[in-house]
Design a protein around this motif. Structure first.
Motif, PDB file in Angstrom:
ATOM      1  N   VAL A 193       0.837  -1.209   0.000  1.00  0.00           N
ATOM      2  CA  VAL A 193       0.000   0.000   0.000  1.00  0.00           C
ATOM      3  C   VAL A 193       0.868   1.254   0.000  1.00  0.00           C
ATOM      4  CG1 VAL A 193      -1.708   1.317   1.318  1.00  0.00           C
ATOM      5  CG2 VAL A 193      -1.941  -1.163   1.098  1.00  0.00           C
ATOM      6  N   LEU A 194       1.897   1.262   0.843  1.00  0.00           N
ATOM      7  CA  LEU A 194       2.780   2.430   0.900  1.00  0.00           C
ATOM      8  C   LEU A 194       3.554   2.608  -0.405  1.00  0.00           C
ATOM      9  CD1 LEU A 194       4.167   2.145   4.552  1.00  0.00           C
ATOM     10  CD2 LEU A 194       2.357   3.638   3.682  1.00  0.00           C
ATOM     11  N   THR A 195       3.892   1.501  -1.051  1.00  0.00           N
ATOM     12  CA  THR A 195       4.557   1.597  -2.353  1.00  0.00           C
ATOM     13  C   THR A 195       3.656   2.266  -3.380  1.00  0.00           C
ATOM     14  OG1 THR A 195       5.860  -0.396  -1.894  1.00  0.00           O
ATOM     15  CG2 THR A 195       5.639   0.266  -4.195  1.00  0.00           C
ATOM     16  N   GLY A 196       2.364   1.883  -3.375  1.00  0.00           N
ATOM     17  CA  GLY A 196       1.427   2.510  -4.295  1.00  0.00           C
ATOM     18  C   GLY A 196       1.206   3.977  -3.998  1.00  0.00           C
ATOM     19  N   LEU A 197       1.104   4.327  -2.713  1.00  0.00           N
ATOM     20  CA  LEU A 197       0.912   5.737  -2.348  1.00  0.00           C
ATOM     21  C   LEU A 197       2.122   6.586  -2.699  1.00  0.00           C
ATOM     22  CD1 LEU A 197      -0.862   5.346   1.126  1.00  0.00           C
ATOM     23  CD2 LEU A 197      -1.902   5.937  -1.082  1.00  0.00           C
ATOM     24  N   ARG A 198       3.295   5.991  -2.662  1.00  0.00           N
ATOM     25  CA  ARG A 198       4.503   6.757  -2.977  1.00  0.00           C
ATOM     26  C   ARG A 198       4.701   6.900  -4.483  1.00  0.00           C
ATOM     27  NH1 ARG A 198      10.214   4.099  -1.742  1.00  0.00           N
ATOM     28  NH2 ARG A 198       9.463   2.903  -3.538  1.00  0.00           N
ATOM     29  N   ASN A 199       4.444   5.832  -5.243  1.00  0.00           N
ATOM     30  CA  ASN A 199       4.743   5.857  -6.674  1.00  0.00           C
ATOM     31  C   ASN A 199       3.603   6.411  -7.514  1.00  0.00           C
ATOM     32  OD1 ASN A 199       7.225   4.708  -6.092  1.00  0.00           O
ATOM     33  ND2 ASN A 199       6.518   2.618  -6.430  1.00  0.00           N
ATOM     34  N   THR A 236      -2.376   9.137  -7.138  1.00  0.00           N
ATOM     35  CA  THR A 236      -3.707   9.329  -7.731  1.00  0.00           C
ATOM     36  C   THR A 236      -4.364   8.009  -8.090  1.00  0.00           C
ATOM     37  OG1 THR A 236      -2.971  11.442  -8.636  1.00  0.00           O
ATOM     38  CG2 THR A 236      -4.982  10.508  -9.541  1.00  0.00           C
ATOM     39  N   SER A 237      -3.603   7.099  -8.686  1.00  0.00           N
ATOM     40  CA  SER A 237      -4.158   5.808  -9.088  1.00  0.00           C
ATOM     41  C   SER A 237      -4.528   4.957  -7.876  1.00  0.00           C
ATOM     42  CB  SER A 237      -3.150   5.055  -9.962  1.00  0.00           C
ATOM     43  OG  SER A 237      -3.642   3.789 -10.317  1.00  0.00           O
ATOM     44  N   SER A 238      -3.718   5.018  -6.829  1.00  0.00           N
ATOM     45  CA  SER A 238      -4.014   4.234  -5.630  1.00  0.00           C
ATOM     46  C   SER A 238      -5.275   4.715  -4.940  1.00  0.00           C
ATOM     47  CB  SER A 238      -2.827   4.290  -4.659  1.00  0.00           C
ATOM     48  OG  SER A 238      -1.675   3.729  -5.245  1.00  0.00           O
ATOM     49  N   LEU A 239      -5.416   6.036  -4.854  1.00  0.00           N
ATOM     50  CA  LEU A 239      -6.634   6.581  -4.251  1.00  0.00           C
ATOM     51  C   LEU A 239      -7.837   6.384  -5.160  1.00  0.00           C
ATOM     52  CD1 LEU A 239      -5.278   9.901  -2.684  1.00  0.00           C
ATOM     53  CD2 LEU A 239      -5.709   7.712  -1.545  1.00  0.00           C
ATOM     54  N   GLY A 240      -7.605   6.277  -6.480  1.00  0.00           N
ATOM     55  CA  GLY A 240      -8.706   6.083  -7.413  1.00  0.00           C
ATOM     56  C   GLY A 240      -9.380   4.732  -7.262  1.00  0.00           C
TER      57      GLY A 240
END
Length: 227
Positions: free
Chosen positions: A114-120, A123-127
């Motif tokens: 999850v933290l990897t997605g939020l860092r990289n 917008t897509s992770s929150l989408g």
């Protein structure tokens, strides 16, 4: 009698030292390590081939940015597979039947994805929390539901592994107790129950391997969503 059945899931101790520590170090003892020889033996070659094949299958659907996870995911698979299979041997202990250990593996790995997605890709992770084209009145409800489904993922990982292994061990012990109880009085029925016990043992071998693979595969899917 019930206490006797569930005693197998308690961590045994020798001279006050928990045997779960020895069980966790078992994978590092069983797997072969590379040497400096020009030619390796057949067992080492087979082990290397299987590890490379498994790693390729895991990393195939993941982007190149996520390939740095290959070492830790392959190591996790090897550890879970070895612990699950060695726990089926007599007079052994299976650490993966403890929910605390499985959650200790699931939560940090899930949180890292999850933290990897939020860092990289913030917008897509929150989408993922809100599907495209959602009606305005349903937006708060869907965000809450998607957030709960995201948070419950590590719980599902840990509970799935614990429940499958615990149920298999209990079923094998109940069936083996039935075989020993019926042997003096009803020999034929005891033999038939013994055949069922053999089939259950084969099934539990498959479950031990499949659950280790499913645990790592779901982590790969979570990583794929965040890379």
């Amino acid at each position: 009698m019930n206490l006797t059945f569930f005693d197998q899931f308690m961590s045994p101790q020798i001279l006050g030292i928990p045997l779960v520590i020895m069980a966790l170090f078992m994978p590092s003892i069983i797997f072969l390590t590379p040497n400096n020889r020009w030619l390796t033996n057949r067992l080492s070659t087979l082990q290397t081939w299987m590890i490379n094949l498994f790693t390729k299958q895991l990393m195939l659907p993941i982007n190149k940015t996520g390939h740095k996870w290959s070492l830790i995911l392959t190591t996790l698979m090897a550890m879970l597979l070895t612990i699950n299979l060695s726990g089926l041997l007599p007079y052994t202990f299976t650490p993966t039947t403890q929910l605390s250990m499985n959650m200790g593996l699931a939560i940090p790995m899930w949180l890292a994805t999850v933290l990897t997605g939020l860092r990289n890709q913030l917008t897509s992770s929150l989408g993922h929390l809100l599907p495209e084209g959602t009606p305005t009145p349903l937006i708060p409800v869907l965000i809450i539901i998607e957030t709960i489904s995201l948070i419950i993922r590590p719980l599902a990982l840990g509970v799935r592994l614990t429940a499958n292994l615990t149920a298999g061990h209990l079923l094998i012990q109940l069936t083996s107790t039935t075989v020993l109880t019926l042997l003096p009085t009803m020999t034929t029925l005891s033999v038939l129950t013994g055949i069922v016990l053999l089939l259950l043992t084969i099934l539990e071998l498959a479950v031990a391997m499949i659950q280790a693979y499913v645990f790592v595969l779901l982590l790969c899917l979570y990583l794929q969503e965040n890379t």
